[in-house]
Design a protein around this motif. Structure first.
Motif, short mmCIF file in Angstrom:
data_model
loop_
_atom_site.label_atom_id
_atom_site.label_comp_id
_atom_site.label_asym_id
_atom_site.label_seq_id
_atom_site.Cartn_x
_atom_site.Cartn_y
_atom_site.Cartn_z
N ASP A 67 -47.02 -3.24 15.39
CA ASP A 67 -46.19 -4.54 16.03
C ASP A 67 -44.91 -5.15 15.91
OD1 ASP A 67 -45.87 -6.74 17.74
OD2 ASP A 67 -47.63 -8.25 17.39
N PRO A 68 -44.48 -5.01 16.89
CA PRO A 68 -42.79 -4.90 16.48
C PRO A 68 -42.18 -6.39 15.30
CG PRO A 68 -42.97 -3.79 18.99
CD PRO A 68 -43.75 -3.84 17.66
N LYS A 69 -43.34 -7.40 15.75
CA LYS A 69 -42.82 -8.42 15.44
C LYS A 69 -43.29 -8.92 14.07
CE LYS A 69 -44.31 -10.72 19.71
NZ LYS A 69 -45.15 -11.44 20.22
N GLU A 70 -44.21 -7.82 13.47
CA GLU A 70 -44.01 -7.49 12.37
C GLU A 70 -43.54 -6.54 11.53
OE1 GLU A 70 -48.09 -6.14 11.25
OE2 GLU A 70 -48.82 -6.70 13.24
N ILE A 71 -41.97 -6.24 11.71
CA ILE A 71 -40.74 -5.61 11.15
C ILE A 71 -40.40 -6.63 11.61
CG2 ILE A 71 -41.82 -3.65 11.81
CD1 ILE A 71 -39.20 -3.65 14.00
N PRO A 72 -39.40 -6.53 9.86
CA PRO A 72 -38.05 -6.94 9.61
C PRO A 72 -37.06 -7.66 11.19
CG PRO A 72 -38.71 -5.62 7.74
CD PRO A 72 -39.43 -5.20 8.78
N SER A 73 -36.85 -9.10 11.25
CA SER A 73 -36.55 -9.04 12.07
C SER A 73 -34.78 -8.48 12.07
CB SER A 73 -36.21 -11.12 12.43
OG SER A 73 -35.64 -11.50 11.24
N GLU A 74 -34.40 -7.92 10.95
CA GLU A 74 -33.31 -7.47 10.99
C GLU A 74 -32.42 -6.70 11.94
OE1 GLU A 74 -33.94 -10.61 7.76
OE2 GLU A 74 -34.67 -9.12 8.67
N MET A 75 -33.93 -6.19 12.04
CA MET A 75 -34.27 -4.14 12.55
C MET A 75 -34.64 -4.19 13.97
SD MET A 75 -36.65 -2.12 9.82
CE MET A 75 -36.25 -1.28 10.45
N GLU A 76 -32.98 -3.99 14.51
CA GLU A 76 -33.76 -3.39 15.84
C GLU A 76 -34.47 -2.76 15.99
OE1 GLU A 76 -31.21 -2.62 19.73
OE2 GLU A 76 -30.12 -2.59 17.22
N VAL A 77 -35.29 -2.73 17.18
CA VAL A 77 -36.28 -1.40 17.66
C VAL A 77 -35.31 -0.95 19.10
CG1 VAL A 77 -38.05 -1.08 19.01
CG2 VAL A 77 -38.60 -2.47 17.22
N VAL A 78 -35.47 0.42 18.74
CA VAL A 78 -34.73 0.53 19.74
C VAL A 78 -35.98 2.09 21.19
CG1 VAL A 78 -32.40 1.38 19.09
CG2 VAL A 78 -34.45 2.94 17.90
#
Length: 138
Positions: A107-118
């Motif tokens: 889940d993209p919400k589980e990765i650090p918020s400082e990381m952008e998802v491309v």
């Protein structure tokens, strides 16, 4: 005949130089690294810090894209925090491959918020290369 060969060779050399100049911004050196292993972030960040010193005011953008099954490890916020802090100090942008997140059920919400998802890390890497970024895949 000799003159036409000489003119043709000069034309090819000029075209080659022009093409390379269009793909590389001499004002700034921009870098992108695609990695499939989180532990590689340590040497990648060390490299970014050294290039920043070496390039001086010519240091531009430095992006790291994490792809593959290792994206599961991005959810370990304690492990990732040291990399995020060091990346921030070195002006390095950390990105996560959305395709990999989907494939491995992260889940993209589980990765650090400082990381952008491309959306697609490999495509994004190629797009940056087309803009003249120096690139390496690890």
């Amino acid at each position: 005949m000799k003159n036409s060969i000489l003119v043709f060779t000069a034309f090819i050399m000029l075209f080659s130089i022009t093409t390379n100049a269009q793909n590389h911004n001499p004002e700034k050196n921009n870098y992108v690294v695609l990695t499939k292993k989180i532990p590689q972030l340590q040497p990648i960040l060390i490299t970014a810090e050294e290039l920043k010193k070496e390039d001086g005011h010519h240091f531009g953008d430095f992006q790291v894209i994490v792809c593959g099954q290792t994206v599961k490890g991005l959810t370990d916020k304690e492990q990732m925090q040291k990399f995020i802090q060091r990346a921030k100090k070195a002006n390095v942008a950390l990105k996560a491959c959305g395709f990999s997140l989907n494939k491995f059920g992260v889940d993209p919400k589980e990765i650090p918020s400082e990381m952008e998802v491309v959306e697609n890390g490999i495509l994004y890497d190629f797009q940056l290369q087309k803009k003249g970024y120096f690139s390496i895949d690890l």
